[in-house]
Design a protein around this motif. Structure first.
Motif, PDB file in Angstrom:
ATOM      1  N   ARG A  76      32.763 -19.688  38.639  1.00 26.54           N
ATOM      2  CA  ARG A  76      31.355 -19.406  38.324  1.00 26.54           C
ATOM      3  C   ARG A  76      30.818 -18.224  39.110  1.00 26.54           C
ATOM      4  N   VAL A  77      31.288 -18.048  40.347  1.00 27.43           N
ATOM      5  CA  VAL A  77      30.847 -16.881  41.110  1.00 27.43           C
ATOM      6  C   VAL A  77      31.272 -15.598  40.389  1.00 27.43           C
ATOM      7  N   SER A  78      32.511 -15.566  39.917  1.00 31.32           N
ATOM      8  CA  SER A  78      32.980 -14.318  39.297  1.00 31.32           C
ATOM      9  C   SER A  78      32.574 -14.202  37.824  1.00 31.32           C
ATOM     10  N   ASP A  79      32.698 -15.271  37.060  1.00 33.77           N
ATOM     11  CA  ASP A  79      32.556 -15.146  35.608  1.00 33.77           C
ATOM     12  C   ASP A  79      31.194 -15.552  35.074  1.00 33.77           C
ATOM     13  N   LYS A  80      30.412 -16.259  35.865  1.00 39.62           N
ATOM     14  CA  LYS A  80      29.073 -16.642  35.400  1.00 39.62           C
ATOM     15  C   LYS A  80      28.013 -15.831  36.124  1.00 39.62           C
ATOM     16  N   ARG A  81      28.100 -15.772  37.441  1.00 40.41           N
ATOM     17  CA  ARG A  81      27.096 -15.036  38.215  1.00 40.41           C
ATOM     18  C   ARG A  81      27.473 -13.561  38.308  1.00 40.41           C
ATOM     19  N   HIS A  82      28.697 -13.215  37.986  1.00 44.01           N
ATOM     20  CA  HIS A  82      29.150 -11.827  38.027  1.00 44.01           C
ATOM     21  C   HIS A  82      28.982 -11.192  39.404  1.00 44.01           C
ATOM     22  N   VAL A  83      29.301 -11.974  40.421  1.00 43.86           N
ATOM     23  CA  VAL A  83      29.341 -11.416  41.775  1.00 43.86           C
ATOM     24  C   VAL A  83      30.573 -10.519  41.859  1.00 43.86           C
ATOM     25  N   ARG A  84      30.390  -9.335  42.384  1.00 42.31           N
ATOM     26  CA  ARG A  84      31.506  -8.385  42.449  1.00 42.31           C
ATOM     27  C   ARG A  84      32.653  -8.985  43.268  1.00 42.31           C
ATOM     28  N   ARG A  85      33.882  -8.701  42.857  1.00 43.72           N
ATOM     29  CA  ARG A  85      35.002  -9.445  43.420  1.00 43.72           C
ATOM     30  C   ARG A  85      35.170  -9.256  44.931  1.00 43.72           C
ATOM     31  N   ASN A  98      44.744  -8.531  32.656  1.00 46.57           N
ATOM     32  CA  ASN A  98      43.697  -9.106  31.807  1.00 46.57           C
ATOM     33  C   ASN A  98      43.237  -8.148  30.708  1.00 46.57           C
ATOM     34  N   GLY A  99      43.888  -6.993  30.624  1.00 49.99           N
ATOM     35  CA  GLY A  99      43.564  -6.046  29.561  1.00 49.99           C
ATOM     36  C   GLY A  99      42.419  -5.100  29.912  1.00 49.99           C
ATOM     37  N   LEU A 100      41.774  -5.334  31.034  1.00 44.85           N
ATOM     38  CA  LEU A 100      40.680  -4.452  31.468  1.00 44.85           C
ATOM     39  C   LEU A 100      41.185  -3.517  32.565  1.00 44.85           C
ATOM     40  N   THR A 101      40.480  -2.415  32.746  1.00 43.12           N
ATOM     41  CA  THR A 101      40.763  -1.597  33.924  1.00 43.12           C
ATOM     42  C   THR A 101      40.218  -2.318  35.159  1.00 43.12           C
ATOM     43  N   ARG A 102      40.676  -1.852  36.327  1.00 42.36           N
ATOM     44  CA  ARG A 102      40.145  -2.451  37.562  1.00 42.36           C
ATOM     45  C   ARG A 102      38.650  -2.167  37.702  1.00 42.36           C
ATOM     46  N   LEU A 103      38.216  -1.049  37.181  1.00 46.32           N
ATOM     47  CA  LEU A 103      36.779  -0.738  37.253  1.00 46.32           C
ATOM     48  C   LEU A 103      35.983  -1.690  36.350  1.00 46.32           C
ATOM     49  N   GLN A 104      36.493  -1.931  35.156  1.00 45.60           N
ATOM     50  CA  GLN A 104      35.820  -2.885  34.261  1.00 45.60           C
ATOM     51  C   GLN A 104      35.804  -4.290  34.852  1.00 45.60           C
ATOM     52  N   GLU A 122      27.255  -4.271  32.936  1.00 48.38           N
ATOM     53  CA  GLU A 122      27.371  -3.018  32.169  1.00 48.38           C
ATOM     54  C   GLU A 122      26.663  -1.847  32.860  1.00 48.38           C
ATOM     55  N   PRO A 123      25.397  -2.015  33.293  1.00 46.37           N
ATOM     56  CA  PRO A 123      24.716  -0.883  33.931  1.00 46.37           C
ATOM     57  C   PRO A 123      25.453  -0.410  35.181  1.00 46.37           C
ATOM     58  N   GLY A 124      25.982  -1.349  35.951  1.00 48.59           N
ATOM     59  CA  GLY A 124      26.729  -0.976  37.148  1.00 48.59           C
ATOM     60  C   GLY A 124      27.955  -0.156  36.779  1.00 48.59           C
ATOM     61  N   TYR A 125      28.628  -0.576  35.709  1.00 50.44           N
ATOM     62  CA  TYR A 125      29.805   0.158  35.259  1.00 50.44           C
ATOM     63  C   TYR A 125      29.423   1.570  34.825  1.00 50.44           C
ATOM     64  N   GLU A 126      28.391   1.653  34.016  1.00 49.07           N
ATOM     65  CA  GLU A 126      27.964   2.960  33.494  1.00 49.07           C
ATOM     66  C   GLU A 126      27.565   3.908  34.623  1.00 49.07           C
ATOM     67  N   ALA A 127      26.806   3.376  35.574  1.00 50.13           N
ATOM     68  CA  ALA A 127      26.338   4.210  36.686  1.00 50.13           C
ATOM     69  C   ALA A 127      27.521   4.787  37.459  1.00 50.13           C
ATOM     70  N   ALA A 128      28.547   3.971  37.658  1.00 54.54           N
ATOM     71  CA  ALA A 128      29.717   4.449  38.397  1.00 54.54           C
ATOM     72  C   ALA A 128      30.507   5.452  37.557  1.00 54.54           C
ATOM     73  N   ALA A 129      30.760   5.090  36.294  1.00 51.42           N
ATOM     74  CA  ALA A 129      31.605   5.936  35.445  1.00 51.42           C
ATOM     75  C   ALA A 129      30.983   7.324  35.254  1.00 51.42           C
ATOM     76  N   LYS A 130      29.668   7.377  35.262  1.00 51.43           N
ATOM     77  CA  LYS A 130      28.977   8.668  35.090  1.00 51.43           C
ATOM     78  C   LYS A 130      29.293   9.646  36.206  1.00 51.43           C
ATOM     79  N   ARG A 131      29.714   9.113  37.364  1.00 49.37           N
ATOM     80  CA  ARG A 131      29.950   9.984  38.510  1.00 49.37           C
ATOM     81  C   ARG A 131      31.408  10.448  38.569  1.00 49.37           C
ATOM     82  N   LYS A 132      32.093  10.336  37.447  1.00 53.05           N
ATOM     83  CA  LYS A 132      33.488  10.762  37.363  1.00 53.05           C
ATOM     84  C   LYS A 132      33.674  12.180  37.915  1.00 53.05           C
TER      85      LYS A 132
END
Lengths: 552, 552
Positions: free
Chosen positions: A179-188, B427-433, B440-450
Motif C-alpha cells: 500500500r505504501v508503494s502502490d496505493k499511496r505512491h510513496v517514492r521507493r 515490470n515493463g516500466l523504466t526505472r524512472l516510471q 504523473e506530474p512528478g514524472y513529467e517534471a523530471a523528464a522535461k529536464r532531460k
C-alpha cells in the motif's frame, strides 16, 4: 504458545471488548480501545492498543455489520480511545510465541479485513477515514493505510511508522509495503528510508512524503475530523431512508466431526485429512422483489454468511484437514432465480451488499491454503453463484450419466450471469476469465452456453470441469484424487495452488497475498527472525538479535 | 556440501563440458550432453542430463555469444545428445545437499538465463526452438518452456513433466508454474493435475493441453525439426551479411579484497559488509558511427560485460557483503554521447544487442538481494545509462556543493534518452516510471529536464535522488546509512527490497521473481522439504518423506 482453544469468529457489538461502535447520523466512529487482558489466548498483554486475532475478529464483525445493518452510515472514522497512541500494531509477544501457521493465518485474516475496508469504500459508499490521534506503528499504520483518507494529529510526538524491519527483523505483514508503494505512491527510496526508521515520520514531512493526507494540530483536530467525515459522507450514494438488515446469530452446531448450519454442512474426516462440504440451494423461489427479501434469512445472504464462517473456522481450527471437497444439493433453477433477483436489483443497496459479500467470501476460498475439489453429482445445483465453488476448485469431477439403478437425472452445471461479471477474484477477473486466460475462443464458447444445463460431456468439452468419469470409475477416481492429495507435501501444495489460482494480471490485492505474503512467510521461517536468537524472539529482552549475515 | 570454491562465470565454447554448439547457416543447435562427472562442486553425478550451476553457466555463455558473435543465426534449436532423455532438470542430490542460499542463488541465475532466452526470441530475432527428443522433467521441461516453440518426440515413452511436487515436495523453481499458466495458457485445473503427475504427459494429450506445440513421430523427427527451424528463421529480421563481435576474454583481476576490470572496480570491505563499486565512464568520444564500434572494447558493451560478471561474482561468492555502494567517475557528456550513438542506431543489430544486454544486466541488479546505494560525488558521471545505477539503488546521496578546499565542479546527474525508454525493468516500466508510479506530474517534471546537468538541490527537488547532504554531513550520513544497513536482518532487507523495487504492474518476469520464487524460497526452508525427513532429502533413499500435515 499452548494449544489454542477453538477460535470462534461469531461475535456482535454487545460482546466487543476492544472496540466501541458509535453512530451519529451518516458517520460511524469505530474507537479502538483494546483491553490489555483480553488476549484471545493467554501469555501476553495487549498493551498500547496492540492487537491479536481476537481484536481483529471484532473489527471484521463491525465492518460487516456497518454494511448490512447501517445503510445510513456513509463515513466510518477509525480512531483510538487511548491517549497518545493510535495503535501499536500486532502484539509482538503474541507473534513471537506463535507457531508459524498461526502467524500466517493471522496475517491472512487481518489482510482480508483490511481489503474488506477498502471494498466498503470502493463499492458500498462507506468511506473509511483514519483519524490517527496518536502514534500508529506497524500494523497500526497498516490499518490506517487501508482507509481512504489518513489524518495524523500534528503534536510533535505522533508519527506513523513501519518498525518491523529495524526492530523485529520481519516485514510489515498486512499489506504495508504494497500500500505504501502502490496505493499511496510513496517514492521507493523514501519508502525504503521510512521502513527502516523505527521512530517513524510525523507532521509535515509525513504529508510531503504522502504517508498521510494531512497533519492537523490538536486544537483543530476534532473539528477537522468531523469536517472531513461530513465531506466524505456527502460523496456517498447510500440511501437516506433504508432500513438495515440485522445479522442475526447463525444457527451453527459444531462438534469434532461436523459443522452444520441451515444451508451448509461440513463433515470432518480426520483419517483421510479431508472435509466434505455440502451446500444446499434454496428450497423456495425467490420473492418477487428485493424489497421482500430484507432479512438475514434470504438465501444468498444466509449462505454467504455460513460459508464465510465455515471457511474461517476450518482454516483456523482444522489445519490438518488439507482437502476440502465441495458438493451442492438442490434445484439449479432456484439458484439462478435468486442470482437473477440480485443482479436485476443491483441499484438496491442490499442486493449490492450481498453480491459484494459473496464476492469477498469466494475470494477467501481462493487464498485458502487447502486443496479444493468440486464433486458434481446428480441432484446437485452447481449453477450461477454456486458454480463459482466449482470454478474456484483446483479440480472438479462431474459424473457422466447416472449411478447404476438410479432414476435421477444426470448431473448438470449451468453458467449464469453471476459467473460473467460481479464475482471477481482478487486479480480483477472473474473465475471464468481466469480459467480461460489467454484463450478468448474458449471463453466465448463457454459463455455462449449461459443458462444451459450442461451434462458432463458438454461441460468437459467446454473446459468447465476437469474430469467426467462415469459411474464405473467415479468412486475410484475421487478416492484417488483425495488420497493422493493427502500424500503430498502440504507446503508444496500451498505454493502450487497460490500460483495456479491466479493466472493473468496482478492487483494490489494479489500482490499482497502473493509477493508480499510469500516473502513474509519465508522470513517468518528464518532463524534470523524466529530462531531463539532471532530479532522477533529477542525483542524486548534487552538482548540484541544475532544474525546470520548471509544474503539469500 | 563443503565450502564451495569461488565460482567463475567466464567461459567459452572451447571450455564447454556439457553443451555442443553447432551452427549451420541461420540455424544453431545447442546440444545438451552433460558430463556426469563434471559437477561444479563434488558430491553428485550429473546423471540423465541433469544440471547444476556449472551446466547453466555454459548455457548462459552460449546464449550471449549467439547474440553477439553470430548475427547470422536466426533460430536456436535446443536438444539433447543423450538417448531417450532430453533433460532431467536440476540435479536433485545437488539441491538436497546445498545450503539454502546456494539453492536460491542457483534458481535466480537459471531464471535469468531462461528470461534471456525469451529476450533473444522477442528482441533479437533469434528464436528458440525446443526439440524435446526424450523425456523432459522438471527443470528440463522448464528449459523447453522458455523456448518459443516446443516439439516433443511422440514415441510412447517421451513425456514432459513437473515432478517436483509429488517427488520432492518443492515447486518447479525456474518459472515452470508461471509459464504453464501465463505463457502456455494451460487451464488451471489441467495444470494442477499435470503438476502432481510425476510421470508427466506425452503425445497428443500434451498438445491438447497446450503443454507442447506439437508431437512428432520419430520417423519424421529430424526432418520436422529442420522444417520448423527454417520457418522460424524466415521470420527473423537479423542481417544477412553482418559480422559478429567476438566476446574476447575480460581483463579481470580478482583477489580477496578487490575485483578489477578495465572500467569497473570493486573493493570488498569485509569488516563493514559492503562493496564499493566504481564504474568509469568512457575516456574517449564515441566513434562517428556504430559501424566503427564493432568490437568488445566499445565502452557500452565492455562496461555491460564487466558489470554483468561482477554482479554474478559478488552475488554467488560474497553473500556476506550485504550492501553495494555504486560510484561513477568520468565525463557525463561522453556517457551521453555513447548512449546517443546507440539510440540513434537502434536499427543496427549490434546497437540493439548492446542496449538489450545493458537492460538485462540492470535487471540483474533489480533482483539482487543486496542493498544498493548510489553515491554521487564531484567528478562522477551519473548520466543516461549510468544514471540507471542510481535509479536502481534503494537510496542515493548526492553532494550539495563541493568538498571543502576542492576546486572541483559540484556533482551533477543528467537524465538522458536512455532513461526514458529502452532500459526497462522486469515490470515493463523504466526505472524512472517505476520511481514516479502514480505521480504523473512528478514524472513529467523530471523528464522535461532531460540533458540538463542537475546539481543536488535540483535533483532532490525533482525527486531523482534521495538525499542531498552538504560536505559537513556527507561522510557521516553515508557512514550511518551503510552501517545501519549492516545491522538489520539480511532476510527482512531482502523481502523489503523485493517489494519496493517493483511498484506498479506485474509481468511474467516479476511474477517469477516475486510470487513464484518467494513461495519456493519459503518451501525450501520448510522441514517438509529440507529437513532430515523432508521429501527433498529423502528422495532416492527408498524412505518416504515424513510430513507435518498442518497446512500453513
Amino acid at each position: 504458545m499452548p494449544d489454542q482453544p477453538r477460535v470462534e469468529f461469531r461475535t456482535g457489538p454487545e460482546h466487543y471488548r476492544h472496540w466501541r461502535l458509535g453512530i451519529e447520523g451518516p458517520v460511524a466512529t469505530l474507537t479502538m480501545d483494546v483491553d490489555e487482558q483480553g488476549g484471545i489466548v493467554s501469555g501476553y498483554d495487549l498493551k498500547l492498543n496492540s492487537y491479536d486475532l481476537g481484536v481483529d475478529i471484532e473489527l471484521y464483525d463491525a465492518v460487516q455489520r456497518l454494511r448490512f445493518e447501517h445503510p445510513e452510515v456513509r463515513t466510518v472514522v477509525i480512531t483510538s480511545g487511548k491517549p497518545k497512541i493510535f495503535c501499536a500494531g500486532a502484539n509482538i509477544r503474541m507473534l513471537a510465541a506463535s507457531p508459524h501457521g498461526w502467524k500466517v493465518n493471522f496475517c491472512k485474516f487481518t489482510n482480508e479485513t483490511r481489503n474488506g475496508i477498502e471494498d466498503a469504500t470502493a463499492h458500498s459508499g462507506q468511506t473509511y477515514l483514519a483519524a490517527v490521534n496518536g502514534t500508529a506503528s506497524g500494523g497500526g499504520y497498516e490499518l490506517a493505510l487501508a482507509c481512504e483518507h489518513i489524518m495524523l494529529i500534528d503534536d510533535r510526538s505522533s508519527a506513523v511508522s513501519l518498525p518491523e524491519l529495524p526492530l523485529l527483523g520481519v516485514l510489515p505483514g498486512t499489506g504495508g509495503l504494497t500500500r505504501v508503494s502502490d496505493k499511496r505512491h510513496v517514492r521507493r527510496d523514501l519508502a525504503d528510508y521510512f521502513s527502516t526508521k523505527a521512530e517513524g515520520i510525523g507532521g509535515k514531512k509525513a504529508v510531503q512524503w504522502r504517508l498521510v493526507d494531512e497533519a492537523v494540530p490538536r486544537p483543530r483536530w476534532d473539528e477537522t475530523v468531523a469536517e472531513r467525515a461530513a465531506e466524505l459522507a456527502a460523496r456517498s450514494g447510500r440511501p437516506h431512508d433504508a432500513e438495515g438488515v440485522a445479522l442475526t446469530p447463525l444457527n451453527k452446531t459444531r462438534d469434532d466431526d461436523t459443522i452444520t448450519y441451515d444451508h451448509v454442512e461440513a463433515r470432518l474426516d480426520r483419517d483421510t485429512g479431508k472435509v466434505d462440504i455440502s451446500v444446499k440451494g434454496p428450497q423456495i423461489d425467490p420473492p418477487a422483489s428485493i424489497a421482500e427479501a430484507r432479512s438475514a434469512d434470504f438465501w444468498p445472504l444466509a449462505v454467504a454468511r455460513e460459508l464465510d464462517d465455515l471457511i474461517l473456522d476450518l482454516r483456523t481450527n482444522e489445519t490438518e484437514l488439507g482437502t476440502w471437497v465441495f458438493r451442492t444439493e438442490g434445484d439449479p433453477t432456484k439458484v439462478l432465480a435468486h442470482d437473477e433477483l440480485l443482479l436485476n436489483s443491483k441499484d438496491d443497496w442490499l442486493a449490492n451488499e450481498i453480491l459484494h459479500y459473496l464476492k469477498r467470501t469466494l475470494r477467501r476460498l481462493d487464498v485458502t491454503s487447502r486443496s479444493l475439489i468440486a464433486v458434481i453429482e446428480p441432484g446437485s445445483c452447481f449453477a450461477g453463484s454456486l458454480l463459482e465453488l466449482a470454478l474456484a476448485a483446483d479440480r472438479s469431477f462431474q459424473l457422466a450419466g447416472v449411478f447404476e439403478d438410479s432414476d435421477a437425472e444426470p448431473a448438470t452445471i449451468t453458467l449464469g450471469e453471476a459467473n460473467l461479471g460481479p464475482l471477481t477474484m482478487s486479480n480483477g477477473l472473474t473465475r471464468l476469465q481466469t480459467r480461460f486466460w489467454g484463450d478468448e475462443p474458449g471463453y466465448e464458447a463457454a459463455a455462449k452456453r449461459k443458462n444451459e444445463a450442461l451434462a458432463a460431456e458438454d461441460a468437459a468439452d467446454l473446459g468447465l470441469i476437469t474430469f467426467a468419469p462415469d459411474d464405473i470409475d467415479w468412486d475410484e477416481e475421487i478416492r484417488i484424487a483425495t488420497e493422493e492429495r493427502a500424500s503430498f507435501s502440504p507446503d508444496a501444495l500451498t505454493g502450487l495452488e497460490a500460483n495456479y489460482r491466479f493466472a493473468g494480471p496482478e492487483t494490489m490485492e494479489t500482490k499482497i497475498f502473493g509477493r508480499l505474503s510469500a516473502w513474509q512467510n519465508w522470513i517468518f521461517n528464518r532463524p534470523n527472525a524466529a530462531g531463539p536468537d532471532g530479532a522477533l524472539r529477542r525483542f524486548g529482552t534487552g538482548q540484541r538479535a544475532v544474525f546470520d549475515r548471509k544474503r539469500v
